[in-house]
Structures are given as structure tokens and as C-alpha cells.
Write a protein that holds these residues in place. Sequence first.
Motif, PDB file in Angstrom:
ATOM      1  N   LEU A 107       0.821  -1.216   0.000  1.00  0.00           N
ATOM      2  CA  LEU A 107       0.000   0.000   0.000  1.00  0.00           C
ATOM      3  C   LEU A 107       0.853   1.263   0.000  1.00  0.00           C
ATOM      4  O   LEU A 107       0.516   2.247  -0.659  1.00  0.00           O
ATOM      5  CB  LEU A 107      -0.949  -0.014   1.198  1.00  0.00           C
ATOM      6  CG  LEU A 107      -2.065  -1.059   1.131  1.00  0.00           C
ATOM      7  CD1 LEU A 107      -2.892  -1.024   2.402  1.00  0.00           C
ATOM      8  CD2 LEU A 107      -2.942  -0.843  -0.077  1.00  0.00           C
ATOM      9  N   LEU A 108       1.968   1.226   0.720  1.00  0.00           N
ATOM     10  CA  LEU A 108       2.870   2.371   0.706  1.00  0.00           C
ATOM     11  C   LEU A 108       3.479   2.580  -0.679  1.00  0.00           C
ATOM     12  O   LEU A 108       3.565   3.715  -1.174  1.00  0.00           O
ATOM     13  CB  LEU A 108       3.973   2.177   1.747  1.00  0.00           C
ATOM     14  CG  LEU A 108       4.946   3.331   1.915  1.00  0.00           C
ATOM     15  CD1 LEU A 108       4.223   4.558   2.424  1.00  0.00           C
ATOM     16  CD2 LEU A 108       6.053   2.929   2.859  1.00  0.00           C
ATOM     17  N   SER A 109       3.871   1.493  -1.324  1.00  0.00           N
ATOM     18  CA  SER A 109       4.441   1.630  -2.674  1.00  0.00           C
ATOM     19  C   SER A 109       3.378   2.077  -3.672  1.00  0.00           C
ATOM     20  O   SER A 109       3.683   2.823  -4.604  1.00  0.00           O
ATOM     21  CB  SER A 109       5.086   0.316  -3.117  1.00  0.00           C
ATOM     22  OG  SER A 109       4.112  -0.692  -3.258  1.00  0.00           O
ATOM     23  N   PHE A 110       2.122   1.644  -3.489  1.00  0.00           N
ATOM     24  CA  PHE A 110       1.046   2.131  -4.358  1.00  0.00           C
ATOM     25  C   PHE A 110       0.880   3.642  -4.220  1.00  0.00           C
ATOM     26  O   PHE A 110       0.639   4.336  -5.205  1.00  0.00           O
ATOM     27  CB  PHE A 110      -0.275   1.446  -4.029  1.00  0.00           C
ATOM     28  CG  PHE A 110      -0.462   0.101  -4.670  1.00  0.00           C
ATOM     29  CD1 PHE A 110       0.433  -0.384  -5.602  1.00  0.00           C
ATOM     30  CD2 PHE A 110      -1.544  -0.674  -4.343  1.00  0.00           C
ATOM     31  CE1 PHE A 110       0.259  -1.616  -6.190  1.00  0.00           C
ATOM     32  CE2 PHE A 110      -1.732  -1.907  -4.922  1.00  0.00           C
ATOM     33  CZ  PHE A 110      -0.835  -2.385  -5.841  1.00  0.00           C
ATOM     34  N   ALA A 111       0.994   4.152  -3.010  1.00  0.00           N
ATOM     35  CA  ALA A 111       0.854   5.595  -2.802  1.00  0.00           C
ATOM     36  C   ALA A 111       1.961   6.356  -3.519  1.00  0.00           C
ATOM     37  O   ALA A 111       1.711   7.389  -4.150  1.00  0.00           O
ATOM     38  CB  ALA A 111       0.864   5.899  -1.308  1.00  0.00           C
TER      39      ALA A 111
END
Length: 82
Positions: free
Chosen positions: A54-58
Motif C-alpha cells: 500500500l505504501l508503494s502504491f501511494a
Amino acid sequence: MNPLIAAASVVAAGLAVGLGSIGPGIGQGTAAGYAVEGIARQPEAEGKIRGALLLSFAFMESLTIYGLVVALALIFANPFAS
């Protein structure tokens, strides 16, 4: 405004959004695929994998938003118009 500058600005805005979305789209698909593969191999690490995903998606989505900001600046606050 010069019609040539207006047309070039619209084309550049389209390219900014289009090309700015290709890389993050491919990256998100690849990251999601590897995350699913990692969760399938190690189900107990699901929380850590999901958090990192999720952090990398952001971060990837922010690149698309930068392309959108450039496109909006070219259309509504064109620095090349006189």
C-alpha cells in the motif's frame, strides 16, 4: 492566444497524463502480482507485505498525480500564452 500554442498545449497535456500513467500502471500491476505471490508463499507475512504494498502504491500513484498537475497547468495556467 495563438492557436498553434493552444493546440500544442492540449497535445502536451494529453501526453503528460497518458505517459505519466503508463509507468505507474505497469508498476502497480507488477507489485501486486509479486505481493500475491509472496502472500501465497508465506501467509504469515501478509500484514507486512500488504503494508509495504500500500505504501508503494501511494508513491507510484503520486507520479500519476504529478502528470495530471502538469496537464492542468498547461491547460488552465498556460505559461506559454501571452
